[in-house]
Enzyme design. Sequence first.
Site, PDB file in Angstrom:
ATOM      1  N   GLU A   1       0.648  -1.095  -0.146  1.00  0.00           N
ATOM      2  CA  GLU A   1      -0.143   0.040   0.120  1.00  0.00           C
ATOM      3  C   GLU A   1       0.790   1.140   0.083  1.00  0.00           C
ATOM      4  O   GLU A   1       0.503   2.143  -0.610  1.00  0.00           O
ATOM      5  CB  GLU A   1      -0.867   0.049   1.237  1.00  0.00           C
ATOM      6  CG  GLU A   1      -1.914  -1.174   1.276  1.00  0.00           C
ATOM      7  CD  GLU A   1      -3.017  -0.969   0.092  1.00  0.00           C
ATOM      8  OE1 GLU A   1      -3.657  -1.770  -0.019  1.00  0.00           O
ATOM      9  OE2 GLU A   1      -2.935   0.182  -0.380  1.00  0.00           O
TER      10      GLU A   1
ATOM     11  N   ARG B   1       0.822   3.842  -3.249  1.00  0.00           N
ATOM     12  CA  ARG B   1       0.004   5.372  -3.053  1.00  0.00           C
ATOM     13  C   ARG B   1       1.147   6.181  -2.618  1.00  0.00           C
ATOM     14  O   ARG B   1       1.077   7.326  -3.532  1.00  0.00           O
ATOM     15  CB  ARG B   1      -0.791   4.939  -1.804  1.00  0.00           C
ATOM     16  CG  ARG B   1      -1.818   4.000  -1.879  1.00  0.00           C
ATOM     17  CD  ARG B   1      -2.905   4.105  -0.803  1.00  0.00           C
ATOM     18  NE  ARG B   1      -3.705   2.958  -0.672  1.00  0.00           N
ATOM     19  CZ  ARG B   1      -4.884   2.999  -0.465  1.00  0.00           C
ATOM     20  NH1 ARG B   1      -5.428   4.141   0.123  1.00  0.00           N
ATOM     21  NH2 ARG B   1      -5.722   1.918  -0.174  1.00  0.00           N
TER      22      ARG B   1
ATOM     23  N   ASP C   1      -5.144 -10.106  -8.134  1.00  0.00           N
ATOM     24  CA  ASP C   1      -5.418  -9.082  -9.420  1.00  0.00           C
ATOM     25  C   ASP C   1      -4.268  -8.569 -10.034  1.00  0.00           C
ATOM     26  O   ASP C   1      -4.031  -8.677 -11.234  1.00  0.00           O
ATOM     27  CB  ASP C   1      -6.681  -8.323  -9.072  1.00  0.00           C
ATOM     28  CG  ASP C   1      -6.207  -7.506  -7.838  1.00  0.00           C
ATOM     29  OD1 ASP C   1      -5.238  -7.652  -7.313  1.00  0.00           O
ATOM     30  OD2 ASP C   1      -7.001  -6.396  -7.843  1.00  0.00           O
TER      31      ASP C   1
ATOM     32  N   GLU D   1     -12.068   0.638 -10.736  1.00  0.00           N
ATOM     33  CA  GLU D   1     -11.583  -0.296 -11.726  1.00  0.00           C
ATOM     34  C   GLU D   1     -12.438  -0.261 -12.968  1.00  0.00           C
ATOM     35  O   GLU D   1     -11.760  -0.306 -13.991  1.00  0.00           O
ATOM     36  CB  GLU D   1     -11.651  -1.756 -11.141  1.00  0.00           C
ATOM     37  CG  GLU D   1     -10.512  -2.000 -10.337  1.00  0.00           C
ATOM     38  CD  GLU D   1     -10.893  -1.513  -8.819  1.00  0.00           C
ATOM     39  OE1 GLU D   1      -9.666  -1.447  -8.169  1.00  0.00           O
ATOM     40  OE2 GLU D   1     -12.003  -1.059  -8.294  1.00  0.00           O
TER      41      GLU D   1
END
Length: 701
Positions: A331, A335, A464, A599
């Site tokens: 993360e 980010r 994913d 998405e």
Amino acid sequence: MYPPSRKDFISLTLSDPHSHSYNNGKHRRQSCWRKWKQLSRLQRSLILFLLALLLIFGLLSYPGITEQWRGLSDREDWLDLNDRELKTILPVVKSLFGQAPGKAPAPVAGPHVQPALGPAVGPEGVGPDMGPGAGLDVVMEPRGPNIPILAKPPIKKKSFLNKRDPPNLQKDGNISDTVGGEKQEVVQDGEGEEEDKEKKMISWRGAMIEADQATEPPPSANEKEAEAEAPPANPDNTVPQEVSTGTADRLEAVRDAFRHAWKGYKDYAWGHDELKPISKSFGEWFGLGLTLIDSLDTMWIMGLKEEFAEAKNWVEKELTFNKNVDVNLFETTIRVLGGLLSTYHLTGDQLFLEKAKDLGSRLMPAFKTPSKIPFSDVNIGKGTAHPPRWTSDSTLAEVTSIQLEFRELSRLTQEPQYQEVVNEVMKLVHKLPGKQDGLVPMFINTNSGQFTHKGVFTLGARADSYYEYLLKQWIQGGKTEDELLEDYLQAIEGVKKHLVRQTGPSRLTFVGELSHNRFNPKMDHLVCFLPGTLALGAHNGLPGDHMDLAVELTETCHQMYKQMETGLSPEIVHFNLQSSDSRDVNVKPADRHNLLRPETVESLFYMYRFTKDNKYRDWGWDILQSFNNYTKVPGGGYTSINNVRDPVNPGPRDKMESFFLGETLKYLYLLFSDDMELLSLDKYVFNTEAHPVPIWPSPPK
């Protein structure tokens, strides 16, 4: 101790000479009937008429009382009856008088009937499915300006199991299937028990996967104050915003949405990780100003110079990584590191590169493991790293979706160690056993370097972005790394072979999951990244049938929004494989929340760039309208919601994820822009948090 109270009474039984028991109730009924018969016909008719009037006035006042009890309106001017009430009243009146009373109130119908909150016009241009009794939840369309006001969040206790919520915990679970061969609990409202053992969590894309159930904590003082001060819901919110077709208007609408979100963050959460717009407070995850840094390049792209200058000043004077805090490697990389690198490339300001170098060096201890597969957590102040307390596994997507950023950091600093550690991860995964036609399990052990929970394959949570980064690393490196391309092409063939199916009713193409050779027609909203990735691959010379699949999957992701009453997609859907007249998309109660995810609009952006088909812009515009209608908070900010199937009470969750500004609004802006050179896809590649980094020039042959 007080003795129990006594009840003294006398029992009296009377009988007649024939031993028949005396029934006082029967006597009273006979006496009342005798008195009724003694009345004249005029008197009886008058009494019946008064009773009928009382019934009518009671029903007339009922909706107003109900709405006032709900706190949705202070008005009691309910002047009309709806069809359902009339059907109840008219037979009674006719039975009393033989005809309807003169001038019965006209039923409320047509455009004047609106749900108490949320648009009356659903995805198909019709009202939402209002089941039995829905006729009582209608209001007259008020006069006045159209000012969307969000309903107060429901105050109730419930248990939850979170799969992808940030660590300050969302309030609905969404794990509904098996992982690693072990059944995961599905927790809905009112289910589950408190347990004393330590909660177990795995972070994932702004989420915490809990192994334990918990009871929702009581509202904080700020939340209680916000609930007390929140204005009543304005039924004007039932009128959808007027659709604007001009490109300039749509771009300005996205800017307005960003300004509104930024206002809430600036007013109530400045310098903190995330905004809680309902309680007008903030949530802290790592204490690194996640929302601010995630938004830097978005503001630059949108030309919001004043907002960008304020944020840059905070980065320069307040942002420090020298703090004793555990952060999630994945993360923080996508980010913060990605946001700083991207902003450096767009602005050329060395401040952002220096901050990126400082952070990158502090993340390196995560790679000091026996297998070279990084730990999930690292203390950026102490320089130590560790796996979660309950396991030595890392999520596969987490360790294989940090490569774009670390590779770019090496290129900019000319320090090869950053690229070396992440390239080593990809080499290890490339040759690991346990794949199925290129599909990979969701977990990998940091000690052994082997896959765990084998036999479970998904393109949703925890796997994913592995597939996304295979293609994007190949593009980033100038299309020279053949192993990455080989793994990507093999994986897409595995997806088509094992995971792609079509629904029975409308033949919608979707991507399901495989658990020990058993197919599950479950698809996370996260999987909607795939159409855009497939289109990007086709644009870069990969097989044309990838684009065909991208077109079909984009339609399905669009339907995940269109078939919901709010026009917003749930977190997870289950598709109907049976040929029948039922709907294609089914949503379990635990999966009905929307976290403002990007998405689908991400894929719409790619599809429009490559096809120039305006339907993708129109679909994106519909999504923005739904965000404004159901998630916009009057004081500033947008909130995730609990129930996309309920336009009357979508249930705000009091949380605005940083990716709403960093990804969702950015992709919407790029979708509506006519400037194809604005972050050209032949010059930039986006990381999985929508931060663009340059494509490297191809080396000389």
